[in-house]
Structures are given as C-alpha cells and as structure tokens.
Design a protein around this motif. Structure first.
Motif: not given
Lengths: 301, 301
Positions: A205-212
C-alpha cells in the motif's frame, strides 16, 4: 457516410471496443464464437454504459451477428479480440483475410502476439496490424498501433486517423518490439516495485501511495518526458545533465525478472483486498476512470 | 495549541512546504541564508497560492525570520531544504542539533543524500530523518519518510502523524535505500523510455501519450499493485501466475543506465517545448495539478 466496423470477440475488451466505435457514431457488428456470450452482449454493454455514466443510446448502433462472415461484410475495420493463442490467431486471420475486401484493415487487440506471428504468409498481410488497447478501452483512451514487417505505411496512416475519429489516442510504434511500449514500461515498474516490497523497504500500500499520490498524479497530466522537461530550468537536456547520472545509477541497480517471486506475490496479496472483492472494485475503477477521463478532457491544455 | 514549524531554505521546495504547513493551521517560521530570497518569499508564496487556486489568508501564519536560531526556537519540526552538498548538510545538522530541543524532529527534503550521510555522529541523530517531497509538495501530497540507521521508531511515528495532520500522504520506508522508492521507480521508467525513444520505436510525445492517456491515468487512481490486483479474476496472485512470466521476460530485456545518452536527450529536446517555455509550462502544471488534486480529493474512495 456511416463507418462500418466489425468487432470480433465480445468479452470485456471486445465489448469495450464496440462501445468506443458505437458512441463515435459508427455502425458496429459484434460477433463472438460463443452463442451465450453473444446473447448477453447487449445487456453487458448497457451495464458498462451505466457504470461509466455514458449515454446508452449509442448501443442502437450495435448489431450482434450470428456469424463472422456477416459481421465483417463490407466493413472498413475489423477489431479482433480472440484468444492469445498463436494457432487460433493464425486461423482467424486466414479467415478474415479471405472474407474481407482488400481495403479493410484487420487490427488485433493482442498484447502478447505480434502481427509478424499471425499475419506471416497471408495475402493480406499489408493490412494487418496490432491496435493494442488498455483494459478497458472505453475509459482509457490510449491505443498502441504496431505494424508488422509487411504492413503498408498507408494502413498505419488510416489506422491513426480512425482512432482519432473515435476519440481514442493512437500511439504509433515504428516497428515490432516484445511488449510494445506500454507493457515494457509497466514491466520495469512492476519488477522494481516487487523487489522493494519483498525486501521490506515499503509495504504494497505504501508503494501504491507513492504512485497515486505522487508520480501517477503527475503522469496523468504530463508524461515522463514532459515531466523532466519541467524539472530543470533549462529543460530536458539540463535535467539529463544534472540528474541523468543519478538516474543511471539507480537504474543500474534496478530489479529484473528475478523479482517476480512467489514470496512477493504472497506479501502483496496479504496487504490488498482479496479476490472476492475484485468484481466490485473493478466496477468502481471503471466508474472512477470514466469520471477522471471527463475531468481531464474538460481540463485539457 | 498551534503547532510551530520551522522551514529552512525558501526556494521552490521550502516555500511549498511553508504553504503546506500554513494552510493546515501551523505557525510557520521561514528562513533562508540569502536575504534577497527572504525578502521575496512572501510575495512568491502569494503567487503560488494564486496559481494553485488556494486561499492566501493562510500566509498570515508565515513569519520570515532573519536568522536560523530564531526560526527553529521552540518548534516541533524543522523541514530543511538546503543544498544537496554533504559538507553543507553536515554543518546545517550540527547547527540544528545544537539549536533545537531534544523533542524537535529534524527532517530533510533531500532526494540524493541519506540521513546516515549527514546525521552520523551527532548527539541528536535519533531525531533526524528524511521527509522527501515531490516537486512541488503543495500540489503533490506524497512524502517519503526515510529513517537513518539511528532514527528512533517513535520519531517515525510522530512524523507520520504530523504529515497526515497537514494533509500530506506519508509513505514510510523501513530503511535507507539509494533513491528511496519514488526516484527508483522513476529511474527505471526513464531508462526504458529513453532507450525506446533512441531506438526510434516511439517518439517522445508518443511515449508521453502512452502514459498520460494510459498507465498514468490508471495510476492516478490505483497504484500498480491495486492495478494488477484487478487485472485478473483471482486478484494479484492470479495476475502474477498468468502474466508474471511475460512481465519478467520484458524486464529482463529492459534498459539500464546506458540508456541515458546524449543522443536520447537530443531527440527528446527536439520534440518538446524549449527551455524558454519552461517557466510558463511549470506554472500551468502546478495550476492543473492543484485542480486534479481537488478532483481526486472530492472523488476519493
């Protein structure tokens, strides 16, 4: 004169293509090998319109055909969405080549097979291309247009013009490459992501937040080239002078295919909604993508 | 009680941080070594508010300080935006460590240097972290929080809470890695992009279209993990079973640091707006990012 288009295969991608052409005013003939899929297609199209907030009256432009020959008769473009199996594709293209007039363009939605794989040796290979969409194309407009080695340049020209006429965004590739452009870019990002997650540097989820909330937000407005062009006072050459060595160092240590491990898959699956939620989340994704598409269209440069 | 924050350095990033904290109601002390930069800072902040369509009344929360000691006196958080030079950073952190109370968190906007590089040996190294923003943080919310080897866990907890309190999106890294997460992801995408462009497969604008009208649009709503979780009926594990081998093959043949060539830079520069347009295009980017941010906030899940 109304444009006549055939869509072969009425799964998710085929139906989304039917909608793309129908809402642009084309006359669409939709066919699928499976009679059950054909029988449900119009209801599913109506549901897709409802989800993406589109006017379903365009569906009056769609005719479900009982056989492929009827579907492709007299059309200017065939959009084929068959299975990604070489022998099946070869057979479909042999049939399409025989059934259609010489001016008809035969375009495949294939993401894994190249035109050289399935058009080889056919008399009509000059009019066969890949027109690769992103799932689902009625809410994501990019279409990668990739010629085979024998595709005629004027076929690529006509393909680009048609895609713009139906409000998609064509991206022309000059020649074949495994994965085209989009999936090559996705693959390198996924490989590095999986390794960072497996190493425990960041959560899924942290990785996804970095993108979104970071790169993806910027990339919805400006591509990576336009982005770096604005990230140094002197534009892209200045950027690459200043930051190219750092970016080169980071990419030298980036992950490759070995990052696609079972363990990474387990960690990601444990952090994300499970398979039971996939259908509902997919519907919400499509509805939100449609909203974002309207926002971006209304706020275009 | 009003939170007191110091922002050290009043360039683009420092000013954007000042705005982030001020609009969240914090009392902000802004300092820069250069008196001319200090003198212009409030006017430039007002201009940033105008461009991003924000209420400039928050700027009443910002005080320009004449020296660093005054700026950091009694604050709970120092956001440092000094030059990316190790010797300068070491000196700044030695000064900040001496000037601030033990409960004050010292956070660097550094993208190139790690806390272990500039906090080493300082008595207060347990309260020193990197809080890496994306340019510019007042319109792009992600903040990478990266501890040094000696950072206390409760400092990371407090950092995450503060970032959420000021409406940013913190992403915690478990430990240091060159480039953190965001620039590692950006680097692999840039390397592959540059090679595809240099090989003539796609034009720079075509590559940008692939992202803005394709992957980037999806990634503004769903990160790459959430994306693949919805791209197979059985979720992410099903996706990686089906497509992992293809993605691994594509990443095995991906570009690395050698892609950052002069020739690629020339081709890109020739296809994009020139340096003279960078300031105006940057202003438009920020205005559009602010609009998109409001849209995404209002259309959140």
């Amino acid at each position: 004169m109304t444009r006549k288009i055939a869509v072969i295969g009425a799964g998710l991608i085929g139906r989304a293509w039917a909608l793309v052409f129908a809402r642009a005013g084309c006359e669409v003939r939709l066919w699928d090998l499976d009679p059950n899929v054909r029988a449900r297609a119009l209801d599913e199209l109506a549901e897709a319109c409802r989800l993406s907030g589109e006017d379903a009256s365009a569906l009056a432009q769609v005719t479900i055909c009982a056989d492929m020959a009827t579907a492709v008769d007299g059309v200017e473009w065939v959009q084929e969405n068959g299975p990604e199996k070489l022998e099946i594709k070869r057979q479909i293209y042999a049939d399409l080549d025989r059934m259609t007039a010489a001016h008809t363009i035969l375009a495949s939605s294939s993401s894994a097979l190249l035109a050289s794989h399935f058009a080889e040796g056919l008399p009509g290979r000059a009019r066969i291309i890949v027109a690769h969409p992103v799932n689902p194309p009625h809410v994501i407009p990019v279409i990668e247009l990739c010629p085979g080695p024998d595709t005629a340049p004027e076929v690529m020209e006509r393909a680009e013009v048609l895609m713009r006429a139906v409000a998609q965004v064509p991206v022309r590739l000059s020649r074949e490459i495994d994965g085209f452009v989009l999936n090559r870019l996705q693959a390198v990002l996924l490989a590095e992501s999986l390794r960072l997650i497996e190493q425990g540097i960041v959560t899924p989820r942290g990785l996804d937040d970095t993108i979104t909330h970071g790169l993806g937000r910027r990339w919805a407005l400006l591509g990576p080239m336009a982005t770096i062009n604005l990230n140094a006072p002197g534009g892209v050459k200045d950027y690459l002078d200043r930051y190219g060595p750092t970016m080169a160092r980071l990419s030298d240590s980036s992950a490759r295919g070995e990052a696609f491990t079972e363990r990474a898959a387990e960690i990601i699956a444990a952090d994300l909604p499970g398979p039971a939620q996939v259908p509902e989340l997919s519907r919400r994704r499509d509805a939100r993508l449609a909203e974002l598409g309207r926002f971006l269209r209304d706020n275009n440069e």
